[in-house]
Design a protein around this motif. Sequence first.
Motif, PDB file in Angstrom:
ATOM      1  N   HIS A 170       6.059   2.432  -4.501  1.00 42.74           N
ATOM      2  CA  HIS A 170       4.796   3.172  -4.600  1.00 42.74           C
ATOM      3  C   HIS A 170       3.712   2.359  -3.907  1.00 42.74           C
ATOM      4  O   HIS A 170       3.403   1.236  -4.306  1.00 42.74           O
ATOM      5  N   VAL A 171       3.142   2.929  -2.852  1.00 45.00           N
ATOM      6  CA  VAL A 171       2.133   2.254  -2.036  1.00 45.00           C
ATOM      7  C   VAL A 171       0.762   2.703  -2.521  1.00 45.00           C
ATOM      8  O   VAL A 171       0.434   3.889  -2.477  1.00 45.00           O
ATOM      9  N   LEU A 172      -0.031   1.744  -2.961  1.00 41.03           N
ATOM     10  CA  LEU A 172      -1.323   2.063  -3.567  1.00 41.03           C
ATOM     11  C   LEU A 172      -2.462   1.523  -2.704  1.00 41.03           C
ATOM     12  O   LEU A 172      -2.463   0.354  -2.313  1.00 41.03           O
ATOM     13  N   ALA A 202      -5.365   5.731   5.215  1.00 41.74           N
ATOM     14  CA  ALA A 202      -4.408   5.015   4.360  1.00 41.74           C
ATOM     15  C   ALA A 202      -3.067   5.729   4.331  1.00 41.74           C
ATOM     16  O   ALA A 202      -2.000   5.091   4.380  1.00 41.74           O
ATOM     17  N   GLY A 203      -3.089   7.054   4.259  1.00 41.99           N
ATOM     18  CA  GLY A 203      -1.843   7.806   4.267  1.00 41.99           C
ATOM     19  C   GLY A 203      -1.101   7.668   5.586  1.00 41.99           C
ATOM     20  O   GLY A 203       0.136   7.543   5.616  1.00 41.99           O
ATOM     21  N   GLU A 204      -1.842   7.687   6.682  1.00 41.85           N
ATOM     22  CA  GLU A 204      -1.218   7.559   8.005  1.00 41.85           C
ATOM     23  C   GLU A 204      -0.548   6.199   8.184  1.00 41.85           C
ATOM     24  O   GLU A 204       0.462   6.085   8.890  1.00 41.85           O
ATOM     25  N   ARG A 205      -1.111   5.164   7.553  1.00 44.53           N
ATOM     26  CA  ARG A 205      -0.527   3.823   7.704  1.00 44.53           C
ATOM     27  C   ARG A 205       0.859   3.726   7.074  1.00 44.53           C
ATOM     28  O   ARG A 205       1.673   2.885   7.469  1.00 44.53           O
ATOM     29  N   VAL A 206       1.121   4.558   6.085  1.00 40.70           N
ATOM     30  CA  VAL A 206       2.397   4.479   5.370  1.00 40.70           C
ATOM     31  C   VAL A 206       3.513   5.180   6.139  1.00 40.70           C
ATOM     32  O   VAL A 206       4.689   4.829   5.997  1.00 40.70           O
ATOM     33  N   VAL A 207       3.165   6.161   6.953  1.00 38.45           N
ATOM     34  CA  VAL A 207       4.168   6.991   7.641  1.00 38.45           C
ATOM     35  C   VAL A 207       5.181   6.172   8.435  1.00 38.45           C
ATOM     36  O   VAL A 207       6.406   6.385   8.301  1.00 38.45           O
ATOM     37  N   ILE A 218       9.640   6.244  -0.719  1.00 36.97           N
ATOM     38  CA  ILE A 218       8.287   5.689  -0.644  1.00 36.97           C
ATOM     39  C   ILE A 218       7.275   6.783  -0.960  1.00 36.97           C
ATOM     40  O   ILE A 218       7.284   7.853  -0.350  1.00 36.97           O
ATOM     41  N   THR A 219       6.432   6.521  -1.929  1.00 35.87           N
ATOM     42  CA  THR A 219       5.318   7.409  -2.247  1.00 35.87           C
ATOM     43  C   THR A 219       4.027   6.645  -2.021  1.00 35.87           C
ATOM     44  O   THR A 219       4.004   5.407  -2.048  1.00 35.87           O
ATOM     45  N   ASP A 220       2.939   7.385  -1.783  1.00 39.97           N
ATOM     46  CA  ASP A 220       1.667   6.697  -1.587  1.00 39.97           C
ATOM     47  C   ASP A 220       0.576   7.412  -2.379  1.00 39.97           C
ATOM     48  O   ASP A 220       0.660   8.602  -2.660  1.00 39.97           O
ATOM     49  N   GLU A 221      -0.424   6.637  -2.741  1.00 37.19           N
ATOM     50  CA  GLU A 221      -1.528   7.149  -3.565  1.00 37.19           C
ATOM     51  C   GLU A 221      -2.813   6.458  -3.132  1.00 37.19           C
ATOM     52  O   GLU A 221      -2.821   5.249  -2.894  1.00 37.19           O
ATOM     53  N   GLN A 222      -3.875   7.235  -3.030  1.00 32.48           N
ATOM     54  CA  GLN A 222      -5.185   6.704  -2.670  1.00 32.48           C
ATOM     55  C   GLN A 222      -6.143   6.993  -3.824  1.00 32.48           C
ATOM     56  O   GLN A 222      -6.252   8.136  -4.274  1.00 32.48           O
TER      57      GLN A 222
END
Length: 281
Positions: A170-172, A202-207, A218-222
């Motif tokens: 989980h990417v925070l 922030a979301g684009e960086r995780v892609v 992988i999930t992400d949350e801002q």
Amino acid sequence: MTGRIVVGVDGSAPATAAVEWAAADARRRGLDLRIVHVCEQWPHGPGEFSAEYCAGALEAAADRARELAGSVEVTTELRAGNVIDDLIDESASADSVVLGSRGLDGFSGMVLGSVSMAVAGHARDPVVIVRGPGGEEHGRIVIGYDGSEHSEAAMQYAIDQACSRPARLHVLYAWQLPIFSPYAAGYNSLLEEAFQHEVRIAGERVVPWSEKNPDVEITDEQLCEHPAGALIKAAATADLVVVGSRGLGGFASAVLGSVGHAVLHHATCPVAVVRPRQKRP
């Protein structure tokens, strides 16, 4: 870096928890395990930290590690010197260093001892601080990721951990709004636009990480809150929290940023502090 994990021990309960965590990590990732006890020379002469005590603590740690590590090679070394300097020196040729949150010399009211804090702030490779025995497993690793060089290194370490367990990652990303006067109502729309911009970036960086690691969920949350508070809350349902040693808001001269400092003191699960690997001469 070598294919071994170093764990520092001193006979304390947190050190035993660190040995257990390190043995499990070494077994999962196929790395050797090196257990080090630094028997410091105190000016008042031998006492409870005598050479005999140190050797016994090291032997007990090795026995516990071999119970848990399976076929992993476990080696030990009893050193005489300064514990902080020696453990930082060990980090120069290790995959990672694992320590208990507080050793025998810590005050009972402290959640993080001076040795753990100093090594986390100065070691050349990842340092994992373990607070206590492993509890309920959540199958989730949390990382604080802001796109800085330090968080890029932290992300790679988190990916490696997620692959070996396996676990979800989980990417925070948490962004704290600037403080304005309550009378500056006209700034509300601008602040909302700024936050939405941060969320998108922030979301684009995780892609790219998701694309490079299709086997890792992988999930992400801002979030709009202080990064330290967000990570500490997320730690309640995580098996490991990973942070860079300094983020975008860190001062160039700081060895450990304020977010990492706060998470080390308050997170209830193990915390890994990661800095970019330096090229060895």
